[in-house]
Design a protein around this motif. Sequence first.
Motif, short mmCIF file in Angstrom:
data_model
loop_
_atom_site.label_atom_id
_atom_site.label_comp_id
_atom_site.label_asym_id
_atom_site.label_seq_id
_atom_site.Cartn_x
_atom_site.Cartn_y
_atom_site.Cartn_z
N ALA A 154 0.95 -1.34 0.05
CA ALA A 154 -0.04 0.04 0.06
C ALA A 154 0.67 1.27 -0.07
O ALA A 154 1.87 1.12 0.83
N ALA A 155 0.58 2.08 -0.97
CA ALA A 155 1.24 3.49 -0.88
C ALA A 155 0.58 4.38 -0.04
O ALA A 155 -0.13 5.38 -0.56
N ALA A 156 1.03 4.57 1.02
CA ALA A 156 0.48 5.43 1.95
C ALA A 156 0.55 6.93 1.68
O ALA A 156 -0.36 7.55 1.94
N GLU A 157 1.58 7.13 0.89
CA GLU A 157 1.78 8.54 0.86
C GLU A 157 0.86 9.47 -0.40
O GLU A 157 0.58 10.25 -0.73
N THR A 158 0.12 8.33 -0.92
CA THR A 158 -0.85 8.61 -1.99
C THR A 158 -2.35 8.63 -1.27
O THR A 158 -3.37 8.48 -2.19
N ALA A 237 -16.56 13.24 -9.89
CA ALA A 237 -15.92 13.22 -11.03
C ALA A 237 -14.20 13.20 -10.58
O ALA A 237 -13.42 12.68 -11.04
N PHE A 238 -14.05 14.01 -9.29
CA PHE A 238 -12.64 14.06 -8.59
C PHE A 238 -12.28 12.48 -8.40
O PHE A 238 -11.06 12.21 -8.64
N ALA A 239 -13.13 11.79 -7.73
CA ALA A 239 -13.00 10.83 -7.27
C ALA A 239 -12.45 9.88 -8.35
O ALA A 239 -11.41 8.93 -8.21
N ALA A 240 -13.35 9.62 -9.51
CA ALA A 240 -13.05 8.94 -10.79
C ALA A 240 -11.61 9.18 -11.44
O ALA A 240 -10.90 8.36 -11.69
N SER A 241 -11.25 10.38 -11.19
CA SER A 241 -9.99 10.98 -11.82
C SER A 241 -8.65 10.24 -11.15
O SER A 241 -7.79 9.89 -11.68
N ARG A 242 -9.04 10.21 -9.68
CA ARG A 242 -7.93 9.64 -8.82
C ARG A 242 -7.93 8.03 -9.22
O ARG A 242 -6.73 7.52 -9.03
N LEU A 243 -9.21 7.54 -9.24
CA LEU A 243 -9.38 6.07 -9.36
C LEU A 243 -8.54 5.57 -10.58
O LEU A 243 -8.22 4.55 -10.92
N ASN A 244 -8.68 6.60 -11.56
CA ASN A 244 -8.19 6.26 -12.93
C ASN A 244 -6.55 6.38 -12.88
O ASN A 244 -5.97 5.67 -13.87
N ALA A 245 -6.14 7.06 -12.09
CA ALA A 245 -4.47 7.17 -11.79
C ALA A 245 -3.96 6.27 -10.80
O ALA A 245 -4.35 5.02 -10.91
N GLU A 246 -3.55 6.51 -9.61
CA GLU A 246 -2.86 5.50 -8.79
C GLU A 246 -3.81 4.93 -7.68
O GLU A 246 -3.65 3.95 -7.19
N SER A 247 -4.74 5.82 -7.37
CA SER A 247 -5.65 5.53 -6.23
C SER A 247 -6.28 4.22 -6.52
O SER A 247 -6.84 3.75 -7.65
N ARG A 248 -6.76 3.29 -5.51
CA ARG A 248 -7.71 2.25 -5.82
C ARG A 248 -8.72 2.33 -4.72
O ARG A 248 -9.81 1.51 -4.98
N ILE A 249 -8.75 3.06 -3.78
CA ILE A 249 -10.06 3.07 -2.97
C ILE A 249 -10.31 4.88 -2.73
O ILE A 249 -9.34 5.52 -2.67
N ALA A 250 -11.47 5.27 -2.73
CA ALA A 250 -11.79 6.49 -2.59
C ALA A 250 -13.39 6.50 -1.55
O ALA A 250 -13.71 5.51 -1.73
#
Length: 393
Positions: A154-158, A237-250
């Motif tokens: 898990a990448a805690a810094e993100t 929309a912002f959550a989707a943009s983060r999930l399309n990048a490195e995030s996996r949980i929003a």
Amino acid sequence: MPKLDRRLFLKGAALIGCSAAAHPLMNSMTFAALPGENRLVVIILRGAMDGLDAIQPYGDPMLGKLRRSLSVGPEGGALDLDGFYALHPRLELLLPLWQRGELAFAHAVSTPYRDKRSHFDGQDLLEAGTGNDLPVDWRVGGWLNRLLQATPGAAAETAYAVGVEQMRILAGKAAHLSWAPRASLKLSPQAQMLLEHVYHDDPLFRAAAQDAVQISGETTDIGRNPGPTADAEALAAFAASRLNAESRIAAFSIPGWDSHANQHAVLGRGLDRLAAAILKLREGLGPNWGRTAVLAMTEFGRTVRENGSGGTDHGTGGALLMAGGAIRGGRAFGDWPGLGEGQLYAGRDLMPVRDIRAYAAWAMHGLFGIGQDRLERTIFPGLDLGGDPAMLA
């Protein structure tokens, strides 16, 4: 300028029986990065959504007898799902998801929280993921933060907290960053009237309430209103943009579900926002929607009987709404406890039949491979997972 904070607002809100935890100013978002391509979105519905109205078990004959002024089933305009349950008409935009197998729900769920029916306590238990041991010890963190600590890779810094107030679901030792977007807070006309009513006879609090309305930048002038679902869509929309990048949980929250009076209007607005957020997530995620599970959770349900103000009061058993391409949708999960005499909790509420934490835990088990022992002991201490509900496709 006087400052309106959570503690001060609670004093005034107690005058009309509503907790500040249901207040529309309280919102936030969190993100976390984990290995893999699956995604989980948790939407906290602050204020206790009435699941019996959102997804109506009209096949139980007691529902219509206990709710004579609230619309019940297809005869009241709801959309039949399976001959027993019907979708509230304000969720009509989600009906195609049900038909495609991307929408499901579980009724009669709750945290271990019982009887006091406080928004603050109920939300604390929901976000802490622990048992009914109030006050919550936040030194052990919220369940998303404990997931970060317990998950290799898990990448805690993100992991981020985004908004005006950090969601406690991510509180804990795992490092995370915070960011406040340049976005105005919106107060609905209903919320403005709430503030005016609560603080009318208190000059200090009245001034703070007026400041809050001014800060929100929203008036009752429809021409200046950007749209009742704009904030929820922006969060999604912002959550989707983060999930399309490195995030996996929003995780983010949609407030405004406390329907003590005029439930038709209050719940309708909340359901509009929830439907808009889910559809914006689907749109924004694109192909990643097929690897996404969305869990819309609330702190507790509402009373089975309607009150004398066209609403419902704080209850116990509630409903969990699930969406996403990773959900095995088009069905209801869990057992229906019934609404007849002797079947209600404390003679007034829907009887909980399953811990809502179990659904979140099984989602994390299936999506991220988290072991059952770790889920029961570390992430959701004291949880009995029970059998796999087979909620994932």
